[in-house]
Design a protein around this motif. Structure first.
Motif, mmCIF file in Angstrom:
data_model
loop_
_atom_site.group_PDB
_atom_site.id
_atom_site.type_symbol
_atom_site.label_atom_id
_atom_site.label_comp_id
_atom_site.label_asym_id
_atom_site.label_seq_id
_atom_site.Cartn_x
_atom_site.Cartn_y
_atom_site.Cartn_z
ATOM 1 N N GLU A 111 26.662 -47.581 155.461
ATOM 2 C CA GLU A 111 27.300 -46.543 154.659
ATOM 3 C C GLU A 111 26.349 -46.017 153.590
ATOM 4 O OE1 GLU A 111 31.175 -45.926 151.719
ATOM 5 O OE2 GLU A 111 31.141 -47.574 153.169
ATOM 6 N N LYS A 112 25.592 -46.878 152.969
ATOM 7 C CA LYS A 112 24.639 -46.432 151.944
ATOM 8 C C LYS A 112 23.604 -45.493 152.547
ATOM 9 C CE LYS A 112 21.442 -48.165 148.428
ATOM 10 N NZ LYS A 112 20.854 -49.367 147.778
ATOM 11 N N LEU A 113 23.109 -45.802 153.748
ATOM 12 C CA LEU A 113 22.160 -44.921 154.415
ATOM 13 C C LEU A 113 22.790 -43.562 154.691
ATOM 14 C CD1 LEU A 113 19.590 -44.233 156.094
ATOM 15 C CD2 LEU A 113 20.720 -45.360 158.036
ATOM 16 N N LEU A 114 24.007 -43.576 155.214
ATOM 17 C CA LEU A 114 24.671 -42.318 155.563
ATOM 18 C C LEU A 114 24.915 -41.447 154.339
ATOM 19 C CD1 LEU A 114 27.326 -43.539 158.168
ATOM 20 C CD2 LEU A 114 25.320 -42.118 158.639
ATOM 21 N N THR A 115 25.394 -42.052 153.260
ATOM 22 C CA THR A 115 25.809 -41.254 152.110
ATOM 23 C C THR A 115 24.660 -40.938 151.157
ATOM 24 O OG1 THR A 115 26.486 -43.273 150.945
ATOM 25 C CG2 THR A 115 28.181 -42.097 152.208
ATOM 26 N N GLU A 116 23.771 -41.900 150.911
ATOM 27 C CA GLU A 116 22.743 -41.694 149.898
ATOM 28 C C GLU A 116 21.470 -41.065 150.443
ATOM 29 O OE1 GLU A 116 22.015 -45.198 147.602
ATOM 30 O OE2 GLU A 116 24.160 -45.560 147.202
ATOM 31 N N ILE A 117 21.238 -41.183 151.752
ATOM 32 C CA ILE A 117 20.012 -40.625 152.324
ATOM 33 C C ILE A 117 20.309 -39.459 153.268
ATOM 34 C CG2 ILE A 117 17.935 -41.114 153.686
ATOM 35 C CD1 ILE A 117 18.095 -43.993 152.716
ATOM 36 N N LEU A 118 21.257 -39.651 154.187
ATOM 37 C CA LEU A 118 21.536 -38.602 155.175
ATOM 38 C C LEU A 118 22.547 -37.565 154.692
ATOM 39 C CD1 LEU A 118 21.542 -40.639 158.516
ATOM 40 C CD2 LEU A 118 19.646 -39.513 157.330
ATOM 41 N N GLY A 119 23.192 -37.818 153.571
ATOM 42 C CA GLY A 119 24.033 -36.799 152.959
ATOM 43 C C GLY A 119 25.436 -36.690 153.501
ATOM 44 N N PHE A 120 25.945 -37.730 154.176
ATOM 45 C CA PHE A 120 27.321 -37.724 154.646
ATOM 46 C C PHE A 120 28.267 -38.091 153.498
ATOM 47 C CE2 PHE A 120 25.111 -37.792 158.599
ATOM 48 C CZ PHE A 120 25.982 -37.285 159.561
ATOM 49 N N GLU A 121 29.505 -37.673 153.634
ATOM 50 C CA GLU A 121 30.533 -37.949 152.632
ATOM 51 C C GLU A 121 31.630 -38.810 153.249
ATOM 52 O OE1 GLU A 121 33.843 -35.481 149.936
ATOM 53 O OE2 GLU A 121 32.676 -34.466 151.493
ATOM 54 N N PHE A 122 32.032 -39.864 152.545
ATOM 55 C CA PHE A 122 33.171 -40.668 152.996
ATOM 56 C C PHE A 122 34.453 -39.856 152.804
ATOM 57 C CE2 PHE A 122 36.663 -43.511 151.604
ATOM 58 C CZ PHE A 122 36.910 -44.120 152.828
ATOM 59 N N VAL A 123 35.276 -39.762 153.871
ATOM 60 C CA VAL A 123 36.458 -38.893 153.778
ATOM 61 C C VAL A 123 37.772 -39.599 154.077
ATOM 62 C CG1 VAL A 123 35.214 -36.744 154.226
ATOM 63 C CG2 VAL A 123 36.086 -38.074 156.164
ATOM 64 N N ALA A 124 37.762 -40.749 154.799
ATOM 65 C CA ALA A 124 39.044 -41.379 155.137
ATOM 66 C C ALA A 124 38.818 -42.797 155.631
ATOM 67 C CB ALA A 124 39.776 -40.573 156.202
ATOM 68 N N LYS A 125 39.887 -43.614 155.539
ATOM 69 C CA LYS A 125 39.851 -44.991 156.030
ATOM 70 C C LYS A 125 41.140 -45.271 156.775
ATOM 71 C CE LYS A 125 39.271 -49.794 154.434
ATOM 72 N NZ LYS A 125 40.465 -50.354 155.119
ATOM 73 N N GLU A 126 41.012 -45.968 157.902
ATOM 74 C CA GLU A 126 42.181 -46.376 158.675
ATOM 75 C C GLU A 126 41.886 -47.737 159.293
ATOM 76 O OE1 GLU A 126 43.944 -44.610 162.641
ATOM 77 O OE2 GLU A 126 44.565 -43.360 160.937
ATOM 78 N N ASN A 127 42.577 -48.768 158.826
ATOM 79 C CA ASN A 127 42.311 -50.144 159.239
ATOM 80 C C ASN A 127 40.838 -50.469 158.967
ATOM 81 O OD1 ASN A 127 45.029 -50.441 160.115
ATOM 82 N ND2 ASN A 127 44.522 -49.384 162.024
ATOM 83 N N ASN A 128 40.103 -50.893 159.973
ATOM 84 C CA ASN A 128 38.689 -51.242 159.744
ATOM 85 C C ASN A 128 37.754 -50.095 160.103
ATOM 86 O OD1 ASN A 128 39.012 -51.346 162.543
ATOM 87 N ND2 ASN A 128 37.552 -53.039 162.796
ATOM 88 N N ARG A 129 38.299 -48.903 160.193
ATOM 89 C CA ARG A 129 37.533 -47.712 160.580
ATOM 90 C C ARG A 129 37.369 -46.802 159.370
ATOM 91 N NH1 ARG A 129 36.692 -44.987 165.595
ATOM 92 N NH2 ARG A 129 37.754 -46.769 166.569
ATOM 93 N N ARG A 130 36.113 -46.400 159.101
ATOM 94 C CA ARG A 130 35.815 -45.521 157.979
ATOM 95 C C ARG A 130 35.159 -44.251 158.509
ATOM 96 N NH1 ARG A 130 35.892 -47.945 153.011
ATOM 97 N NH2 ARG A 130 34.136 -46.766 152.163
ATOM 98 N N ARG A 131 35.661 -43.112 158.076
ATOM 99 C CA ARG A 131 35.165 -41.821 158.580
ATOM 100 C C ARG A 131 34.286 -41.136 157.536
ATOM 101 N NH1 ARG A 131 38.626 -38.125 162.413
ATOM 102 N NH2 ARG A 131 37.855 -39.846 163.717
ATOM 103 N N PHE A 132 33.192 -40.548 158.028
ATOM 104 C CA PHE A 132 32.242 -39.827 157.190
ATOM 105 C C PHE A 132 32.031 -38.443 157.794
ATOM 106 C CE2 PHE A 132 31.600 -44.295 156.790
ATOM 107 C CZ PHE A 132 31.345 -44.507 155.443
ATOM 108 N N ARG A 133 31.668 -37.499 156.936
ATOM 109 C CA ARG A 133 31.487 -36.124 157.394
ATOM 110 C C ARG A 133 30.209 -35.543 156.811
ATOM 111 N NH1 ARG A 133 36.337 -33.550 155.954
ATOM 112 N NH2 ARG A 133 37.192 -34.310 157.936
ATOM 113 N N GLY A 134 29.427 -34.887 157.678
ATOM 114 C CA GLY A 134 28.260 -34.158 157.232
ATOM 115 C C GLY A 134 28.638 -32.780 156.742
ATOM 116 N N SER A 135 27.654 -31.927 156.583
ATOM 117 C CA SER A 135 27.903 -30.613 155.985
ATOM 118 C C SER A 135 28.416 -29.582 156.975
ATOM 119 C CB SER A 135 26.612 -30.083 155.337
ATOM 120 O OG SER A 135 25.594 -29.929 156.325
#
Length: 309
Positions: free
Chosen positions: A158-182
Motif C-alpha cells: 500500500e505504501k508503494l501504491l500510494t506514496e510512489i505510484l500515486g494511487f488513492e485508497f478509496v474503499a475497504k470490504e472485509n480483507n480487500r482494499r481498493r485503490f484508484r489511480g488518476s
C-alpha cells in the motif's frame, strides 16, 4: 506524478491456438498484435484488447506449449477482471454457458456484481458490471476492472501504491482494499487482498506481471529515478516497440512494470489489419525464418466484437 491505472496485464498460457480462440471467440477481444517474446523469441507474445489496443484494455499472453499448470497464491495477481456494461450480465451468463464455461456469480462486491470463471489454462477471470458503463447499449468488454493482488504484507505494498505510484485508497470490504489511480474508468482501480497462502507458482494459467500507465518517456524517466531512489531493484528502460518499460518487484513479490502510453500498436501495421500477421522488431527480422520455424502454426480468427446489440 501519478499513474492513470492499468496499462496491460501479461499471463502465461499453454496451447497458442486454444488461447487465441478463447479470448477472441468466447470473450470477443481483438487480437491486436501477434509477435514474439522479445526476451525469448522462440515463443509467441499475443496482445488482445479493444480495436486499437488502448492502454487499460490490453491483455497479453506468453503461450508456452506443454507448459505445466501454475498455482495461484501470495505474491501474484490472482484474478484478472474485465469491465462490462451493467445491462449485459444476462448476455454474458448465456454466452459463457454456450461456450461451455462454468461461471460463478459474485454479488455485491463494492456494489457491483460479477461472473467468475477460468480460462482454458486455469487463469481466474471476472466480468464485473461497471457503473462507468451502465448507460452503454453495447455488451462488449470495455477494458479492465480492478484486478486482485494477493500479498502477505498489505502495508508495504500500500505504501508503494500510494506514496510512489500515486494511487488513492478509496474503499475497504472485509480483507480487500481498493485503490484508484488518476484515470476515470474501471481500469484505474486495483484491489489488494491480505493473504496467508503460500507463494504462487508462475506457469500456465497465472499472471506473469501487471503494468501501470505512464504518459510518456520523460515521466517514465522520473519514475525510474524515484523507484531506484526508494531502494527497489528496477530494470533499465526497455524498448518494447509499442511502449517503453521498466520492471521491479513490489514488496509482496508481484512483478510490476511501468509502461508508456505511446507509441502504440499501429507503428508496424495499419490499424485495420492489426494482429493479422507475425510482426517482429527490426533487431529480430534477420532471424525471421528461424523464429517462424520454431513457432506453432495458428489460425487467426476474424475480427469481431463480443456483441454490440
Amino acid at each position: 506524478m501519478g499513474s492513470a491505472g492499468i496499462h496491460h496485464i501479461t499471463a502465461i498460457a499453454g496451447d497458442p491456438q486454444r488461447n487465441l480462440d478463447f479470448y477472441t471467440e468466447a470473450l470477443g477481444l481483438r487480437l491486436i498484435k501477434r509477435t514474439v517474446n522479445f526476451d525469448d523469441p522462440g515463443s509467441y507474445h499475443f496482445y488482445f484488447g479493444d480495436n486499437i489496443g488502448s492502454p487499460g484494455t490490453i491483455m497479453t499472453f506468453f503461450p508456452w506449449p506443454g507448459a505445466r499448470r501454475g498455482a495461484r497464491g501470495s505474491g501474484q495477481v490472482t484474478t484478472v477482471s474485465f469491465a462490462v456494461p451493467r445491462n449485459s450480465m444476462a448476455f454474458w451468463k448465456e454466452r459463457l454457458r454456450a461456450t461451455h464455461v462454468i461461471a460463478e456469480e459474485i454479488e455485491g462486491r463494492f456494489g457491483s456484481n460479477a461472473l467468475r470463471f477460468l480460462d482454458p489454462d486455469g487463469l481466474q477471470l471476472e466480468l464485473v458490471a461497471s457503473a462507468n458503463e451502465e448507460s452503454s447499449s453495447e455488451r462488449a468488454i470495455r477494458g479492465f476492472a480492478a484486478p486482485t493482488l494477493e500479498v502477505r504484507n498489505l502495508e508495504k505494498t500500500e505504501k508503494l501504491l500510494t506514496e510512489i505510484l500515486g494511487f488513492e485508497f478509496v474503499a475497504k470490504e472485509n480483507n480487500r482494499r481498493r485503490f484508484r489511480g488518476s484515470g476515470s474508468n474501471a481500469s484505474a482501480e486495483i484491489d489488494l487482498v491480505s493473504s496467508e497462502a503460500g507463494f504462487g507458482q508462475i506457469a500456465a494459467g497465472t499472471v506473469h506481471h501487471i503494468a501501470w500507465r505512464t504518459a510518456d518517456d520523460p515521466q517514465q524517466s522520473e519514475w525510474h529515478t524515484e523507484i531506484a531512489h526508494q531502494g527497489y531493484n528496477v530494470s533499465p528502460i526497455m524498448d518494447r516497440k509499442y511502449f517503453h518499460s521498466i520492471y521491479f518487484r513490489e514488496p509482496g513479490g508481484v512483478l510490476f512494470e511501468i509502461a508508456t502510453d505511446s507509441p502504440g500498436f499501429a507503428v508496424d501495421e495499419p490499424a485495420a489489419s492489426l494482429g493479422t500477421k507475425l510482426v517482429l522488431p527490426a533487431w529480430l527480422e534477420t532471424r525471421r525464418s528461424q523464429i517462424e520455424g520454431r513457432l506453432s502454426p495458428v489460425r487467426i480468427p476474424k475480427m469481431e466484437a463480443a456483441a454490440t446489440s
